[in-house]
Design a protein around this motif. Structure first.
Motif, PDB file in Angstrom:
ATOM      1  N   PRO A 195      43.475 -22.899  -1.373  1.00 31.98           N
ATOM      2  CA  PRO A 195      43.850 -21.208  -1.753  1.00 31.98           C
ATOM      3  C   PRO A 195      44.748 -20.725  -0.810  1.00 31.98           C
ATOM      4  O   PRO A 195      44.915 -21.513   0.456  1.00 31.98           O
ATOM      5  CB  PRO A 195      42.063 -21.871  -1.250  1.00 31.98           C
ATOM      6  CG  PRO A 195      42.227 -22.671  -0.161  1.00 31.98           C
ATOM      7  CD  PRO A 195      42.718 -23.897  -1.518  1.00 31.98           C
ATOM      8  N   PHE A 196      44.718 -19.832  -1.262  1.00 31.83           N
ATOM      9  CA  PHE A 196      45.682 -18.784  -0.315  1.00 31.83           C
ATOM     10  C   PHE A 196      44.902 -18.811   0.496  1.00 31.83           C
ATOM     11  O   PHE A 196      44.317 -18.336   1.162  1.00 31.83           O
ATOM     12  CB  PHE A 196      46.510 -17.441  -1.067  1.00 31.83           C
ATOM     13  CG  PHE A 196      46.655 -16.270  -0.496  1.00 31.83           C
ATOM     14  CD1 PHE A 196      48.103 -16.017  -0.050  1.00 31.83           C
ATOM     15  CD2 PHE A 196      45.752 -15.160  -0.032  1.00 31.83           C
ATOM     16  CE1 PHE A 196      48.036 -15.193   1.026  1.00 31.83           C
ATOM     17  CE2 PHE A 196      46.109 -14.344   0.684  1.00 31.83           C
ATOM     18  CZ  PHE A 196      47.139 -14.102   1.660  1.00 31.83           C
ATOM     19  N   LEU A 224      58.626 -32.781  -3.002  1.00 30.39           N
ATOM     20  CA  LEU A 224      56.951 -31.489  -3.667  1.00 30.39           C
ATOM     21  C   LEU A 224      58.231 -30.492  -3.169  1.00 30.39           C
ATOM     22  O   LEU A 224      58.434 -29.724  -2.122  1.00 30.39           O
ATOM     23  CB  LEU A 224      55.934 -31.532  -2.076  1.00 30.39           C
ATOM     24  CG  LEU A 224      55.465 -33.196  -2.203  1.00 30.39           C
ATOM     25  CD1 LEU A 224      54.320 -33.378  -0.912  1.00 30.39           C
ATOM     26  CD2 LEU A 224      54.563 -33.791  -3.272  1.00 30.39           C
ATOM     27  N   ILE A 264      55.859 -18.948   8.481  1.00 30.16           N
ATOM     28  CA  ILE A 264      57.259 -18.852   8.582  1.00 30.16           C
ATOM     29  C   ILE A 264      57.918 -18.441   8.203  1.00 30.16           C
ATOM     30  O   ILE A 264      59.425 -18.809   8.636  1.00 30.16           O
ATOM     31  CB  ILE A 264      56.538 -20.754   8.851  1.00 30.16           C
ATOM     32  CG1 ILE A 264      56.971 -21.741   7.785  1.00 30.16           C
ATOM     33  CG2 ILE A 264      55.791 -22.458  10.279  1.00 30.16           C
ATOM     34  CD1 ILE A 264      57.586 -23.017   7.193  1.00 30.16           C
ATOM     35  N   TYR A 286      53.925 -14.093   1.902  1.00 29.14           N
ATOM     36  CA  TYR A 286      52.644 -14.855   1.688  1.00 29.14           C
ATOM     37  C   TYR A 286      52.659 -16.017   3.253  1.00 29.14           C
ATOM     38  O   TYR A 286      51.697 -16.427   4.407  1.00 29.14           O
ATOM     39  CB  TYR A 286      52.241 -15.895   1.042  1.00 29.14           C
ATOM     40  CG  TYR A 286      53.487 -16.268  -0.056  1.00 29.14           C
ATOM     41  CD1 TYR A 286      53.005 -17.497   0.726  1.00 29.14           C
ATOM     42  CD2 TYR A 286      53.772 -16.146  -0.854  1.00 29.14           C
ATOM     43  CE1 TYR A 286      54.008 -18.670  -0.056  1.00 29.14           C
ATOM     44  CE2 TYR A 286      54.965 -16.648  -1.584  1.00 29.14           C
ATOM     45  CZ  TYR A 286      54.772 -17.693  -1.339  1.00 29.14           C
ATOM     46  OH  TYR A 286      55.726 -19.040  -1.535  1.00 29.14           O
ATOM     47  N   ARG A 318      56.339 -26.890  -4.613  1.00 26.16           N
ATOM     48  CA  ARG A 318      55.495 -25.674  -5.265  1.00 26.16           C
ATOM     49  C   ARG A 318      56.543 -24.517  -6.440  1.00 26.16           C
ATOM     50  O   ARG A 318      57.382 -23.910  -6.002  1.00 26.16           O
ATOM     51  CB  ARG A 318      54.465 -25.512  -4.796  1.00 26.16           C
ATOM     52  CG  ARG A 318      53.824 -25.746  -4.295  1.00 26.16           C
ATOM     53  CD  ARG A 318      52.149 -25.650  -3.551  1.00 26.16           C
ATOM     54  NE  ARG A 318      50.900 -26.344  -2.980  1.00 26.16           N
ATOM     55  CZ  ARG A 318      50.136 -25.658  -2.331  1.00 26.16           C
ATOM     56  NH1 ARG A 318      50.723 -25.623  -1.937  1.00 26.16           N
ATOM     57  NH2 ARG A 318      49.449 -26.569  -1.785  1.00 26.16           N
ATOM     58  N   GLU A 360      54.019 -22.026  -6.955  1.00 22.61           N
ATOM     59  CA  GLU A 360      53.705 -21.182  -6.995  1.00 22.61           C
ATOM     60  C   GLU A 360      52.932 -20.422  -7.676  1.00 22.61           C
ATOM     61  O   GLU A 360      51.815 -19.869  -7.208  1.00 22.61           O
ATOM     62  CB  GLU A 360      54.603 -20.553  -5.482  1.00 22.61           C
ATOM     63  CG  GLU A 360      55.494 -21.023  -4.370  1.00 22.61           C
ATOM     64  CD  GLU A 360      54.762 -21.751  -4.021  1.00 22.61           C
ATOM     65  OE1 GLU A 360      53.388 -21.645  -3.792  1.00 22.61           O
ATOM     66  OE2 GLU A 360      55.397 -22.661  -2.311  1.00 22.61           O
TER      67      GLU A 360
HETATM   68  N1  SAM Z   1      59.974 -24.994   2.206  1.00 18.41           N
HETATM   69  C1  SAM Z   1      58.945 -25.518   1.178  1.00 18.41           C
HETATM   70  C2  SAM Z   1      58.484 -24.957  -0.196  1.00 18.41           C
HETATM   71  O1  SAM Z   1      58.854 -23.668   0.605  1.00 18.41           O
HETATM   72  O2  SAM Z   1      58.314 -25.915  -0.608  1.00 18.41           O
HETATM   73  C3  SAM Z   1      57.837 -26.809   1.773  1.00 18.41           C
HETATM   74  C4  SAM Z   1      56.670 -25.230   2.817  1.00 18.41           C
HETATM   75  S1  SAM Z   1      55.966 -24.935   2.664  1.00 18.41           S
HETATM   76  C5  SAM Z   1      55.662 -23.303   3.876  1.00 18.41           C
HETATM   77  C6  SAM Z   1      54.419 -25.333   1.168  1.00 18.41           C
HETATM   78  C7  SAM Z   1      53.393 -24.657   0.625  1.00 18.41           C
HETATM   79  O3  SAM Z   1      52.558 -23.989   1.616  1.00 18.41           O
HETATM   80  C8  SAM Z   1      53.938 -23.622   0.500  1.00 18.41           C
HETATM   81  O4  SAM Z   1      54.627 -24.077  -1.202  1.00 18.41           O
HETATM   82  C9  SAM Z   1      52.687 -22.190  -0.576  1.00 18.41           C
HETATM   83  O5  SAM Z   1      52.465 -23.221  -1.366  1.00 18.41           O
HETATM   84  C10 SAM Z   1      52.523 -22.960   1.338  1.00 18.41           C
HETATM   85  N2  SAM Z   1      51.952 -22.114   2.125  1.00 18.41           N
HETATM   86  C11 SAM Z   1      52.434 -20.907   2.630  1.00 18.41           C
HETATM   87  N3  SAM Z   1      51.910 -19.879   2.866  1.00 18.41           N
HETATM   88  C12 SAM Z   1      50.965 -19.743   2.572  1.00 18.41           C
HETATM   89  C13 SAM Z   1      49.688 -19.609   2.944  1.00 18.41           C
HETATM   90  N4  SAM Z   1      49.510 -18.181   3.590  1.00 18.41           N
HETATM   91  N5  SAM Z   1      48.201 -19.957   2.266  1.00 18.41           N
HETATM   92  C14 SAM Z   1      48.243 -21.262   1.534  1.00 18.41           C
HETATM   93  N6  SAM Z   1      49.297 -21.962   1.340  1.00 18.41           N
HETATM   94  C15 SAM Z   1      50.593 -21.597   1.563  1.00 18.41           C
END
Ligand code: SAM
Length: 366
Positions: free
Chosen positions: A234-235, A161, A74, A71, A163, A165
Motif C-alpha cells: 500500500p501507498f 528489483l 527520500i 510520493y 517496480r 509503479e
Molecule cells: N531507488 C530504487 C527504485 O526506485 O527502484 C529503490 C528504492 S525505492 C525508494 C523502493 C520503492 O519504495 C519504490 O519502488 C516505491 O514503490 C516504494 N515507495 C516509495 N515511497 C513510498 C510510499 N510513500 N509508500 C509506499 N511505498 C513507497
C-alpha cells in the motif's frame, strides 16, 4: 453477466482475464470474493512452494537520491530527509550478520545515488559473491545505464528489483516529475531480463490518482513481463511530500491484488511487504493468507533505519535483525508456515500448451 467468483475461477484456470473483467473485479469485489481468491491463491502457493517462507535480508545502502518521485520520502527535493551512505565494510558486516542468521539472499536497496558508481559497486558485489558463493545478490538501485547493469551482473549480482509503479501513462506522470517515463521504466525491465537478471517489478496500491482501470493495466503488464518476483504494497503518505494529506492505500485491496497476482503468476516470488505491515500489525500474516511466500526483514544497521524513511511510521525500525527474525519465525509458525534457510529461487517455470509472446518478442511458455 458473470459473477466475480466466475471471473476469479477463469483467472485460476487460464491465468489471464480481459482488462474489462479485471477492472470490474477490482471495482465490485466483496469480502466473499476476497476470501475465494485467497483460498485459490493459497492452494497455488502450497502447490508450488509447500509451507515454506523465503527470507531476503534488506540492506538499505543509501538514502541519497537524484530522483524526485513525488510520493517518496527520500526524493532529492526533500530538504528534511536525513542522508547517509553505508560503507563497503558496513555492508559486509550486514551480510555477515545476516548469513549467520540464515539469510541466503542479500538485497542492496537505495536511492539513485551518483556516489555508487560501478567503480564502487563492482568490487563490493565481487566481495559479497566471493564470501557467500551460495547466496543470491539482489540489487534495487533504480535506473542505471545498460553497461552498468551488465557490469554488476558480471560482478555477481543475480536479481534486480525495479517496480514499474503504475502501468498507466497519465498516472505515471502524476506521480513523477518530467524526465521519468513509464516507457523508459519498462525498457529498463526488459533490458535487465535480456542481460540474464531475475527481475522483480510491482506497484503501490492506492497511490494518489490510481483508478481500478490503472490497476487492471498493472496486472496485465505483470502478465506480459512475466517477472520472477512481484512486490506490491500500500501507498503510505510521507509528511514532507505533496501527497501528505492523501489517504493510505487499502489493506484489503492490497490483499485482493496479492491473491490475484498469485493466481495469474502461480510461481512468482511474492513478498508481504513492509508497507503492508506498517498499516496492519498482522500485515505479513495476512499477506501469506493471500498467497505471498517471501518476507524481506531489515538487515540495515539500526541507526540508519529511521533515515531510510520512504513513508511515515515505517515498521521494524526499532528492533535488531535477530530479534525481528525470531518474531517472524514465531508468527509464521503460528499460521503453519516455516521460514527456511534457502536462496529461494523461483521454482521451474510452468510449461503448458499456452504460448505467448514475451515482452522481448521471443516465444516462451507460461
Ligand atoms: N531507488 C530504487 C527504485 O526506485 O527502484 C529503490 C528504492 S525505492 C525508494 C523502493 C520503492 O519504495 C519504490 O519502488 C516505491 O514503490 C516504494 N515507495 C516509495 N515511497 C513510498 C510510499 N510513500 N509508500 C509506499 N511505498 C513507497
Amino acid at each position: 453477466m458473470r459473477t466475480n467468483q466466475q471471473r476469479i475461477l477463469e483467472l485460476f484456470q487460464s491465468h489471464i482475464l480481459p482488462q474489462e473483467d479485471l477492472t470490474a473485479l477490482l471495482t465490485t469485489y466483496t469480502p466473499e470474493d476476497l476470501a475465494y481468491a485467497q483460498s485459490l491463491a493459497k492452494k497455488l502457493r502450497e502447490e508450488h512452494y509447500g509451507n515454506t517462507v523465503y527470507i531476503r535480508g534488506l540492506i538499505e545502502l543509501t538514502s541519497y537520491c537524484r530522483c524526485d518521485c513525488h510520493y517518496c520520502g527520500i526524493r532529492a527535493g526533500n530538504p528534511t530527509a536525513e542522508r547517509y551512505r553505508l560503507t563497503p565494510e558496513e555492508v559486509l558486516a550486514c551480510c555477515s550478520n545476516g548469513y549467520a542468521l540464515g539469510f541466503r539472499t542479500f538485497v542492496l536497496q537505495g536511492g539513485e545515488d551518483p556516489y555508487f558508481t560501478d567503480e564502487v559497486l563492482v568490487p563490493l558485489i565481487q566481495e559479497i559473491r566471493r564470501r557467500y558463493p551460495d547466496c543470491a545478490i539482489t540489487l534495487s538501485l533504480g535506473e542505471r545505464p545498460r553497461s552498468s547493469y551488465a557490469a554488476l551482473f558480471e560482478a555477481g549480482a543475480n536479481r534486480y528489483l525495479l517496480r514499474h509503479e503504475t502501468a498507466d501513462e497519465a498516472h505515471y506522470r502524476l506521480l513523477h516529475p518530467k524526465g521519468q517515463e513509464l516507457s523508459q521504466r519498462i525498457a529498463h525491465l526488459e533490458m535487465l531480463q535480456e542481460l540474464g537478471y531475475q527481475i522483480g517489478t510491482g506497484f503501490m496500491v492506492g497511490s494518489p490518482g490510481q483508478t481500478p482501470e490503472a490497476l487492471a493495466k498493472d496486472l496485465l503488464l505483470l502478465q506480459k513481463l512475466d517477472p520472477e518476483m512481484v512486490g506490491i504494497g500500500p501507498f503510505v503518505p510521507h509528511h514532507a511530500s505533496r501527497f501528505k494529506d492523501e489517504p493510505a492505500g487499502s489493506v484489503e485491496l492490497t490483499l485482493f491484488l496479492l491473491a490475484l497476482i498469485r493466481i495469474m503468476l502461480p510461481k512468482a516470488l511474492i513478498p508481504a511487504t513492509t508497507s503492508l505491515a506498517t498499516l496492519d500489525g498482522l500485515g505479513r500474516e495476512k499477506g501469506m493468507a493471500s498467497g505471498a511466500n517471501v518476507v524481506m526483514p531489515n538487515l540495515s544497521p539500526q541507526e540508519v533505519r529511521k533515515k531510510y524513511l520512504l513513508y511515515d511510521n515505517k515498521a521494524f525500525t526499532g528492533s535488531e535483525a535477530a530479534e525481528s527474525l525470531e518474531k517472524l519465525k514465531t508468527s509464521m509458525a503460528a499460521i503453519g508456515l516455516a521460514v527456511v534457510v534457502h536462496r529461494g529461487d523461483p521454482v521451474d517455470r510452468l510449461t503448458s500448451s499456452i504460448q505467448v509472446q514475451s515482452a522481448k518478442g521471443s516465444e516462451k511458455h507460461v
